[in-house]
Design an enzyme around this catalytic site. Structure first.
Site, PDB file in Angstrom:
ATOM      1  N   ASP A  70       0.826  -1.213   0.000  1.00  0.00           N
ATOM      2  CA  ASP A  70       0.000   0.000   0.000  1.00  0.00           C
ATOM      3  C   ASP A  70       0.863   1.267   0.000  1.00  0.00           C
ATOM      4  OD1 ASP A  70      -2.350   1.479   0.177  1.00  0.00           O
ATOM      5  OD2 ASP A  70      -3.109   0.419   1.940  1.00  0.00           O
TER       6      ASP A  70
ATOM      7  N   ASP B  83     -10.589   2.225  -3.273  1.00  0.00           N
ATOM      8  CA  ASP B  83     -11.168   1.974  -1.952  1.00  0.00           C
ATOM      9  C   ASP B  83     -12.689   2.075  -1.999  1.00  0.00           C
ATOM     10  OD1 ASP B  83      -8.894   1.438  -0.601  1.00  0.00           O
ATOM     11  OD2 ASP B  83      -8.651   3.416   0.276  1.00  0.00           O
TER      12      ASP B  83
HETATM   13  C1  DGJ Z   1      -5.826   1.832   2.014  1.00  0.00           C
HETATM   14  C2  DGJ Z   1      -6.190   0.637   1.190  1.00  0.00           C
HETATM   15  O1  DGJ Z   1      -6.655   1.006  -0.056  1.00  0.00           O
HETATM   16  C3  DGJ Z   1      -7.201  -0.211   1.953  1.00  0.00           C
HETATM   17  O2  DGJ Z   1      -7.620  -1.283   1.168  1.00  0.00           O
HETATM   18  C4  DGJ Z   1      -6.553  -0.679   3.224  1.00  0.00           C
HETATM   19  O3  DGJ Z   1      -5.487  -1.537   2.930  1.00  0.00           O
HETATM   20  C5  DGJ Z   1      -6.076   0.518   4.033  1.00  0.00           C
HETATM   21  N1  DGJ Z   1      -5.255   1.387   3.258  1.00  0.00           N
HETATM   22  C6  DGJ Z   1      -5.326   0.061   5.262  1.00  0.00           C
HETATM   23  O4  DGJ Z   1      -4.793   1.098   5.961  1.00  0.00           O
END
Ligand code: DGJ
Length: 727
Positions: free
Chosen positions: A472, A542
């Site tokens: 990430d 997200d």
């Molecule tokens: C952002 C990501 O896009 C989510 O899927 C998740 O992994 C969060 N970060 C975790 O902090």
């Protein structure tokens, strides 16, 4: 042979299966572009008008100006007043250069770019390397043209070597420059924000300069490096498309400029904002690779060629024959995870066809919310008292594979790492750095930072049976400076940061060769070709809301394939409409690689049994989605969220062409007037009979070609699937 040179005319022609690109050496030194388009349609005699006020060189004479002709790789300060590709500050302090053609070579295959991902050579790949030199600075410039014949793609980049005696500085670097006749084009680009990635924008090209870019240290949610120039009448099935992309994940610039003659110049590269690179005598620089493709057959053809290019020449590996159907803990639990809960998840998920538990954020350091812990990559033993290795073995005893979340580039001020090394953050001298999600970005230009991370991941993951890593990146780079670099190299910070990021990716790929990497940046904030070169798939966004997700996926599929597009069914938000939402979200997710992000322990049997049917159906069509050809029918951007598309089987998906066709219809806004919509399946074999295995109905191929009429739903958020199978 894809690349030819005609000595008499000093003419280079670069061919793909269906296109041709041509330029020549004029006056023994200047490279002038002549043609890019369909094969066999040009006699290479293009010449732009000479205009007064255009400078000309005394030893060449009036009638030829670097400002009017189609200069193949234009230089700042050379008399070309248009956007230029290279701005180089010379030892004398000025930025004038005049690189002239010296020689060339044609090699089979390609050279790789040091430290930056690039496309892999394919059957028939050849590379033309043009060698140029600037007498005053002593710098040597090499232009690279690599051909991917089957995909109708040509890639471009340059390297610069300071063979002079004094230091120079690159202040603008564009990997690709292309001159097109006229400006009767629309520009298509993908714009957005976190949770709203890759909206499709189409606007007329106008006189002047139009740009899409990132200044965020990441390719970003806000603009994507993909861009296309298309004819005014271009649509899905017909018309000119010139498409461009950049194999890089940091700051970029795509610029389109129309000149006084009404001709268009397109450039793709690192740009000139927040980028500089000092070259001492003997040093050299390699720019990232940009790609271009042309098709006369519309946007659908462009996307399909881009899709197979990404699958075949970009994505490095697919360590698993079947993509895992993940059960990801994020939207199910956020930070509230512990050993027993996750083991229970695994035992429950596996019953319904999920086959990998992904432990998202919250497993390490003092990470109980997003305020602390980043940088401390050791297991939180309060949550995982048996340690990571034993916990993972227990998960895997359920039959599930195991994946884990990391965010290596980041650090919270509340972490042991920050307390030990506050100087390891990207920052500008004497200035307070801005926070974003309570975190700073680590200075990956500093080798000590990379060494620390490699050591700590090695220690923590050693002996742990990890199958998958979700990588990430949750903030952008403000105050772009490196405490590690000297003052006169501060504008190299974001570029060197990216080199560090790729270095760490390569280390992970080497150290954990069987681990699949899924890329993520707050969803799709680094949805670019370079990230696709170091991972297998990318978390698209997200935002998993049924109303928004079809837009995001449709926009993503414009330039990138289903093969990399990670699509999850998440916790339905409206509890009363649970069954419909789980059904609708599944139909939405079926555009790409399926996963779930919900608390399986809280689901009723009705939902879990539905999930079981979904996972079985997905497995039956996975190859068709992954390798099939995509045909778009209804765009949500033009139809109030209503979307329709289909995947057709090909030999790549392991079947004959059009043996199976998966059609999806998604309706976001209800219509109450009983309208019908006609969905034409042009790729169905007119002579065949198909059975829709979802409804059991039979259709002739001809009927499918003419279109099936579908009565639109009265309510929002309903969708339909058809799986036509040749009988
Ligand atoms: C952002 C990501 O896009 C989510 O899927 C998740 O992994 C969060 N970060 C975790 O902090």
């Amino acid at each position: 042979m894809s690349i030819t040179f005609n000595e008499t005319d000093k003419l280079f022609v670069i061919s793909t299966n269906n296109t041709e690109y041509a330029f020549k050496v004029r006056h023994d030194r200047f490279l002038v572009h002549l043609y890019y388009g369909e094969k066999g349609k040009s006699n290479y005699d293009f010449k732009a008008n000479y205009r007064s006020f255009s400078p000309y060189l005394p030893n060449v004479g009036e009638g030829f100006s670097l400002n009017d002709d189609f200069i193949e790789f234009p230089f700042y300060g050379s008399g070309d007043f248009r956007a230029t590709s290279l701005k180089l500050r010379a030892p004398a302090g000025d930025c004038c250069t005049s690189f002239v053609y010296k020689s060339h070579e044609i090699i089979s295959g390609r050279k790789i770019i040091k430290g930056i991902p690039c496309a892999r050579a394919q059957e028939g790949t050849e590379t033309l390397i043009i060698h140029m030199a600037d007498e005053v600075t002593g710098c040597l410039l090499n232009l690279y043209y690599t051909v991917f014949p089957k995909h109708d793609i040509i890639s471009r980049y340059f390297t610069l070597e300071n063979a002079g005696k004094e230091t120079v500085k690159i202040e603008k670097a564009m990997s690709l420059s292309l001159n097109l006749v006229g400006h009767d084009y629309d520009m298509i680009s993908l714009y957005g924000a976190h949770m709203e990635e890759r909206n499709i924008q189409r606007s007329a090209v106008v006189m002047g300069n139009q740009r899409v870019f990132s200044r965020r240290g990441a390719s970003s949610h806000q603009f994507n490096p993909f861009m296309a120039l298309v004819g005014k009448d271009t649509d899905e099935t017909k018309g000119d498309v010139f498409a461009f992309n950049f194999v890089y994940s940091g700051n970029f610039l795509d610029e389109v400029e129309v000149d006084q003659n009404g001709h268009t110049r397109v450039q793709v590269g690192l740009g000139d904002e927040d980028f500089g690179f000092k070259l001492e005598a003997g040093e050299s620089f390699e720019a990232p690779e940009a790609i271009m493709m042309y098709t006369p057959n519309g946007l659908g053809d462009m996307s399909r060629k881009m899709h197979s290019f990404v699958r075949e020449a970009i994505v490095p590996r697919d360590p698993m024959e079947k993509r895992p159907i993940v059960l990801n803990t994020w939207e199910a639990c956020y930070f509230d995870i512990d050993q027993q809960k996750l083991i229970d998840f695994a035992y429950e998920g596996v019953k319904y066809g999920m086959d990998m538990l992904v432990m998202d954020d919250g497993w390490f350091g003092a990470r109980n919310d997003d305020k602390a812990g980043l940088g401390d990559w050791f297991t939180n033993t309060e949550k995982f008292p048996d340690g990571l290795a034993v916990f993972v073995d227990k998960v895997k005893a359920s039959g599930m594979k195991f994946g884990i979340w990391i965010e290596p580039e980041m650090i919270n001020p509340d972490s042991d790492l920050y307390r030990a090394h506050p100087e390891w953050c990207i920052s500008c001298k004497d200035r307070t750095g801005s926070l974003s999600r309570s975190q700073y970005v680590l200075d990956f230009a500093n080798p000590a930072v990379l060494d620390y991370l490699k050591k700590s991941f090695k220690e923590t993951f050693d002996g742990v049976a990890i199958d998958y890593i979700k990588w990430d990146f949750n903030r952008h780079i403000s105050e772009p400076g490196s405490p590690y670099l000297p003052a006169d190299r501060q504008d190299e910070a974001t570029f060197r940061f990216m080199l560090g990021v790729y270095d760490l990716f390569y280390w992970f790929m080497e150290t954990f060769p069987n681990v699949m990497i899924e890329n993520c940046s707050g969803g799709g904030g680094r949805y670019d070709l370079a990230m696709m070169s170091v991972s297998t798939q990318i978390w698209t966004s997200d935002n998993t809301a049924g109303r928004i997700r079809p837009f995001i996926q449709y926009g993503s599929l414009m330039a990138y394939p289903s093969y990399v597009m990670s699509c999850h069914v998440s916790n339905p938000m409206v509890v009363e409409d649970y069954m419909n939402l789980i059904d609708y979200k599944f139909k939405v997710a079926l555009a790409g690689m399926l996963g779930y992000e919900l608390n399986i322990l809280h689901m009723g049997d009705d939902v879990k049994n539905e999930i079981k049917k979904q996972t079985a159906f997905y497995r039956s069509v996975e190859k068709l989605i992954k390798f099939g050809d995509l045909y778009r029918l209804v765009s949500p951007f033009e139809n109030n969220g209503t979307t329709a598309y289909y995947y057709v089987s090909t030999p790549d998906s392991g079947e004959n062409y059009a043996d199976r066709i998966l059609l999806t219809y998604l309706q976001n806004e209800g219509v109450n007037d009983g309208s019908t919509i006609t969905l034409k399946i042009s790729e169905a074999d007119a002579n065949a009979t198909y059975k829709d295995s979802v409804s059991g109905e039979t259709f002739s191929g001809k009927e499918l070609n003419d279109g099936i009429n579908f009565k639109m739903y009265e309510n929002n958020m309903h969708g339909n699937l058809w799986l036509f199978e040749r009988v």
